[in-house]
Design a protein around this motif. Structure first.
Motif, PDB file in Angstrom:
ATOM      1  N   PHE A  20       0.881  -1.139   0.003  1.00  0.00           N
ATOM      2  CA  PHE A  20      -0.008  -0.129   0.059  1.00  0.00           C
ATOM      3  C   PHE A  20       1.015   1.472  -0.131  1.00  0.00           C
ATOM      4  O   PHE A  20       0.877   2.034   0.975  1.00  0.00           O
ATOM      5  N   PRO A  21       1.652   1.721  -0.928  1.00  0.00           N
ATOM      6  CA  PRO A  21       2.522   2.594  -1.249  1.00  0.00           C
ATOM      7  C   PRO A  21       1.640   4.022  -1.439  1.00  0.00           C
ATOM      8  O   PRO A  21       0.557   3.983  -1.674  1.00  0.00           O
ATOM      9  N   ASN A  22       2.482   5.093  -1.317  1.00  0.00           N
ATOM     10  CA  ASN A  22       1.930   6.453  -1.699  1.00  0.00           C
ATOM     11  C   ASN A  22       0.444   6.853  -0.820  1.00  0.00           C
ATOM     12  O   ASN A  22      -0.171   7.585  -1.344  1.00  0.00           O
ATOM     13  N   ARG A  23       0.390   6.212   0.191  1.00  0.00           N
ATOM     14  CA  ARG A  23      -0.818   6.601   1.123  1.00  0.00           C
ATOM     15  C   ARG A  23      -0.445   6.989   2.372  1.00  0.00           C
ATOM     16  O   ARG A  23      -1.369   7.266   3.391  1.00  0.00           O
ATOM     17  N   GLY A  24       0.958   7.072   2.787  1.00  0.00           N
ATOM     18  CA  GLY A  24       1.441   7.160   4.223  1.00  0.00           C
ATOM     19  C   GLY A  24       1.432   6.177   4.957  1.00  0.00           C
ATOM     20  O   GLY A  24       1.073   5.045   4.789  1.00  0.00           O
ATOM     21  N   PRO A  25       2.020   5.952   5.934  1.00  0.00           N
ATOM     22  CA  PRO A  25       2.186   4.843   6.927  1.00  0.00           C
ATOM     23  C   PRO A  25       0.935   4.326   7.513  1.00  0.00           C
ATOM     24  O   PRO A  25      -0.101   4.993   7.760  1.00  0.00           O
ATOM     25  N   ILE A  26       0.976   3.262   7.517  1.00  0.00           N
ATOM     26  CA  ILE A  26      -0.248   2.412   8.071  1.00  0.00           C
ATOM     27  C   ILE A  26      -0.598   2.574   9.651  1.00  0.00           C
ATOM     28  O   ILE A  26       0.699   2.592  10.358  1.00  0.00           O
ATOM     29  N   MET A  84       3.302  -6.521   9.812  1.00  0.00           N
ATOM     30  CA  MET A  84       3.506  -5.601   9.000  1.00  0.00           C
ATOM     31  C   MET A  84       4.823  -5.060   8.957  1.00  0.00           C
ATOM     32  O   MET A  84       5.526  -5.230   9.609  1.00  0.00           O
ATOM     33  N   ASN A  85       5.457  -4.618   7.621  1.00  0.00           N
ATOM     34  CA  ASN A  85       6.874  -4.445   7.599  1.00  0.00           C
ATOM     35  C   ASN A  85       7.207  -3.051   8.259  1.00  0.00           C
ATOM     36  O   ASN A  85       6.361  -2.193   8.836  1.00  0.00           O
ATOM     37  N   LYS A  86       8.461  -2.929   8.440  1.00  0.00           N
ATOM     38  CA  LYS A  86       9.079  -1.739   9.153  1.00  0.00           C
ATOM     39  C   LYS A  86       8.679  -0.562   8.654  1.00  0.00           C
ATOM     40  O   LYS A  86       8.334   0.479   9.186  1.00  0.00           O
ATOM     41  N   LYS A  87       8.511  -0.254   7.188  1.00  0.00           N
ATOM     42  CA  LYS A  87       8.106   0.996   6.685  1.00  0.00           C
ATOM     43  C   LYS A  87       6.643   1.305   6.855  1.00  0.00           C
ATOM     44  O   LYS A  87       6.123   2.327   6.554  1.00  0.00           O
ATOM     45  N   LYS A  88       5.840   0.305   7.277  1.00  0.00           N
ATOM     46  CA  LYS A  88       4.441   0.457   7.437  1.00  0.00           C
ATOM     47  C   LYS A  88       3.804   0.674   6.305  1.00  0.00           C
ATOM     48  O   LYS A  88       2.863   1.383   6.240  1.00  0.00           O
ATOM     49  N   ASN A  89       4.120   0.160   5.157  1.00  0.00           N
ATOM     50  CA  ASN A  89       3.424   0.292   3.697  1.00  0.00           C
ATOM     51  C   ASN A  89       3.039  -1.058   3.279  1.00  0.00           C
ATOM     52  O   ASN A  89       2.668  -1.058   1.922  1.00  0.00           O
ATOM     53  N   GLN A  90       3.473  -2.149   3.872  1.00  0.00           N
ATOM     54  CA  GLN A  90       3.054  -3.439   3.447  1.00  0.00           C
ATOM     55  C   GLN A  90       2.562  -4.187   4.543  1.00  0.00           C
ATOM     56  O   GLN A  90       2.812  -4.170   5.695  1.00  0.00           O
ATOM     57  N   VAL A 102       2.169  11.468   3.904  1.00  0.00           N
ATOM     58  CA  VAL A 102       2.249  10.723   2.490  1.00  0.00           C
ATOM     59  C   VAL A 102       3.700  11.302   1.773  1.00  0.00           C
ATOM     60  O   VAL A 102       4.008  12.293   1.679  1.00  0.00           O
ATOM     61  N   GLN A 103       4.401  10.035   1.307  1.00  0.00           N
ATOM     62  CA  GLN A 103       5.310  10.054   0.419  1.00  0.00           C
ATOM     63  C   GLN A 103       5.238   9.216  -0.921  1.00  0.00           C
ATOM     64  O   GLN A 103       4.765   8.167  -0.647  1.00  0.00           O
ATOM     65  N   LEU A 104       5.683   9.504  -1.895  1.00  0.00           N
ATOM     66  CA  LEU A 104       5.971   8.614  -3.186  1.00  0.00           C
ATOM     67  C   LEU A 104       6.869   7.658  -2.882  1.00  0.00           C
ATOM     68  O   LEU A 104       7.975   7.904  -3.154  1.00  0.00           O
ATOM     69  N   ASP A 105       6.484   6.336  -2.620  1.00  0.00           N
ATOM     70  CA  ASP A 105       7.521   5.212  -2.246  1.00  0.00           C
ATOM     71  C   ASP A 105       6.868   4.095  -3.152  1.00  0.00           C
ATOM     72  O   ASP A 105       7.252   2.900  -2.872  1.00  0.00           O
ATOM     73  N   GLY A 106       6.404   4.231  -4.383  1.00  0.00           N
ATOM     74  CA  GLY A 106       6.050   3.150  -5.209  1.00  0.00           C
ATOM     75  C   GLY A 106       5.594   3.775  -6.450  1.00  0.00           C
ATOM     76  O   GLY A 106       5.756   4.864  -6.714  1.00  0.00           O
ATOM     77  N   HIS A 107       4.911   2.827  -7.587  1.00  0.00           N
ATOM     78  CA  HIS A 107       4.384   3.525  -8.590  1.00  0.00           C
ATOM     79  C   HIS A 107       3.519   4.520  -8.406  1.00  0.00           C
ATOM     80  O   HIS A 107       2.522   4.301  -7.661  1.00  0.00           O
ATOM     81  N   PRO A 108       3.519   5.631  -9.273  1.00  0.00           N
ATOM     82  CA  PRO A 108       2.829   6.811  -8.954  1.00  0.00           C
ATOM     83  C   PRO A 108       0.911   6.530  -9.033  1.00  0.00           C
ATOM     84  O   PRO A 108       0.347   7.044  -8.445  1.00  0.00           O
ATOM     85  N   GLN A 109       0.519   5.454  -9.913  1.00  0.00           N
ATOM     86  CA  GLN A 109      -0.554   5.210 -10.064  1.00  0.00           C
ATOM     87  C   GLN A 109      -1.304   4.185  -9.008  1.00  0.00           C
ATOM     88  O   GLN A 109      -2.285   3.846  -8.993  1.00  0.00           O
ATOM     89  N   LEU A 110      -0.328   3.656  -8.069  1.00  0.00           N
ATOM     90  CA  LEU A 110      -0.837   2.694  -6.870  1.00  0.00           C
ATOM     91  C   LEU A 110      -1.299   3.714  -5.785  1.00  0.00           C
ATOM     92  O   LEU A 110      -0.803   3.980  -4.871  1.00  0.00           O
TER      93      LEU A 110
END
Length: 454
Positions: free
Chosen positions: A333-339, A353-359, A386-394
């Protein structure tokens, strides 16, 4: 994705350094109504390429504005060639400092009905060519030296032996091609030390499946199956071994690497004869096709208050008699901010949950005796970070999940005929047999979002 043809050109002169076709790919699509025979010569393709593009003084390839207007179907790095009064599309190319790499991928369904952005074979072909470019750069000294250790063909056969990207590690390539001599030396030292290894033969069948599940009528799910058979022997080096393998499927493409190989797969048999050393020896590689994959999935992501609600259902096929040791599903779940909030109904201890809190990662090692497995959850994000940490369309409900698994069952139903393993000169030995099947990134897209290529 499979390549029909791959060309490596010298950048300055457009000389063909290596050309490789994959006839098995042609055979696999003869029944496709969109199939067009690839009979054009390599030189004709390069000539059409040189007429379409120009090599400028700085040795980069550019469009000619007067020739390649904006209403053409081309979109870098993909273009269409008119070769000997026939159209070839899509043709993908990339450039490196010394080479031009050109690939023609197989597009199984009508590209016109799907649109350029929905042709997953194109980015997969670019990824394969990028990998070839990395190998050629890293191995330049070994390929172009006065006494080259190997050629471009060896590189391509390692990276994509069936037109499918399989290996991406340069170090593994060096170990595979250069490690044999070192292993032979070590085996001699082993013998000279008067060590007496326990006589044993281990035969391993490894199979993998990669695929994409779209869950859409306009897009067909795609799966690529590959396999290898290897042998590890502690018998004396000059011992001859005969092995027979049984299979219920017709193998699409077989690349033998043993001393003698009899392909009688139409009679459900493969016979191999070899004289192995002490290192692990690959006997052959193969690909195969199946009507149904070993696992299917339905993935749903919808908006839920300030976050998302998602659910996934995995479907198994008991009639295939495939046993799963473990299954892992990754939900990016990238580009949405940390979970900052994750809830399950009912609570589930197999989810982390992974350390970056985006998976979100769902692992199951103890699988119930059922043909379905499901997970339902809701997730909320910290929108202030929110940071861009994946494909911009995700974004929003545009999402996918990646499924991997490990199984002791052969996906192709290949098995060893244990009574067929014989050695000469005759000696007593222990026979070990291992089957390792794995699913590597079976990607399933959200049924309520968009599908795009990464």
């Amino acid at each position: 994705m499979r390549l029909r043809k791959l060309l490596v050109l010298e950048k300055k002169t457009l000389e063909i350094l290596h050309a490789q076709s994959f006839p098995v790919v042609e055979v696999s699509c003869l029944n496709n109504p969109d199939y067009a025979e690839m009979h054009s010569s390599n030189r004709a393709i390069v000539t059409a390429f040189s007429e379409k593009f120009t090599v400028e003084g700085n040795h980069t390839i550019n469009f000619k504005a007067e020739r390649d207007s904006c209403d053409r179907e081309d979109w870098f790095p993909v273009f269409k060639l008119n070769v000997e009064e026939k159209t070839v599309w899509p043709v993908v190319f990339i450039t490196t400092s010394k080479h031009i790499l050109m690939g023609i991928p197989l597009v199984k369904t009508s590209a016109a009905s799907r649109g350029f952005a929905n042709v997953p074979e194109i980015p997969a072909a670019v990824q394969l060519l990028d990998t070839v470019g990395i190998f050629l750069k890293e191995l330049n000294a070994e390929i172009t030296g006065e006494e080259p250790l190997f050629d471009i063909g060896d590189v391509l056969n390692f990276i994509a032996p069936y037109g499918i990207l399989i290996n991406t590690s340069v170090s593994n390539f060096r170990n595979a091609l250069l490690g044999t001599a070192a292993l032979e030396d070590s085996s001699k030292a082993y013998i000279q030390s008067n060590a007496k290894p326990n006589p044993a033969i281990t035969i391993t069948i490894k199979e993998t499946v990669k695929g994409v599940i779209y869950n859409r009528k306009r897009l067909s799910d795609s799966f690529d199956y590959t396999g290898t058979v290897s042998i590890l022997s502690s018998l004396p080096v000059k011992t001859d071994i005969s092995v027979t393998l049984l299979t219920t499927l017709n193998l699409v493409h077989v690349v033998p690497r043993c001393d003698k190989f009899l392909d009688t797969s139409k009679n459900n048999e493969l016979q191999l004869f070899l004289t192995p050393g002490y290192d692990n020896t690959e006997l052959f590689r193969y690909t195969f096709e199946q009507v149904d994959p070993p696992i299917m999935a339905d993935y749903s992501v919808t908006r839920d208050h300030l976050g998302l609600a998602f659910s996934i259902e995995l479907q198994f096929f008991p009639e295939k008699k495939i046993t799963f040791e473990c299954i892992e599903v990754v939900f990016p779940f990238p580009n949405r901010g940390p979970i900052n909030s994750l809830k399950f109904d009912p609570p589930n201890s197999d989810v982390v949950m992974n350390k970056k809190k985006n998976q979100i990662i769902w692992r199951r090692t103890k699988l119930p005796n059922t043909d379905k497995l499901s997970l339902t959850a809701s997730v909320k994000f910290d929108r202030k970070q929110v940071q861009l940490d994946g494909h911009p369309q995700l974004r929003d409900v545009n999402a996918y999940a990646d499924i991997t698994f490990k199984s002791p069952s052969s996906l192709s139903k290949m098995r060893l005929d244990k009574n067929s393993v014989t050695v000469f000169p005759g000696t007593k030995f222990k026979l070990n047999h291992e089957v390792i099947s794995s699913g590597q990134s079976i990607r399933v897209w959200n049924t309520h979002g968009e599908v795009f290529d990464q």
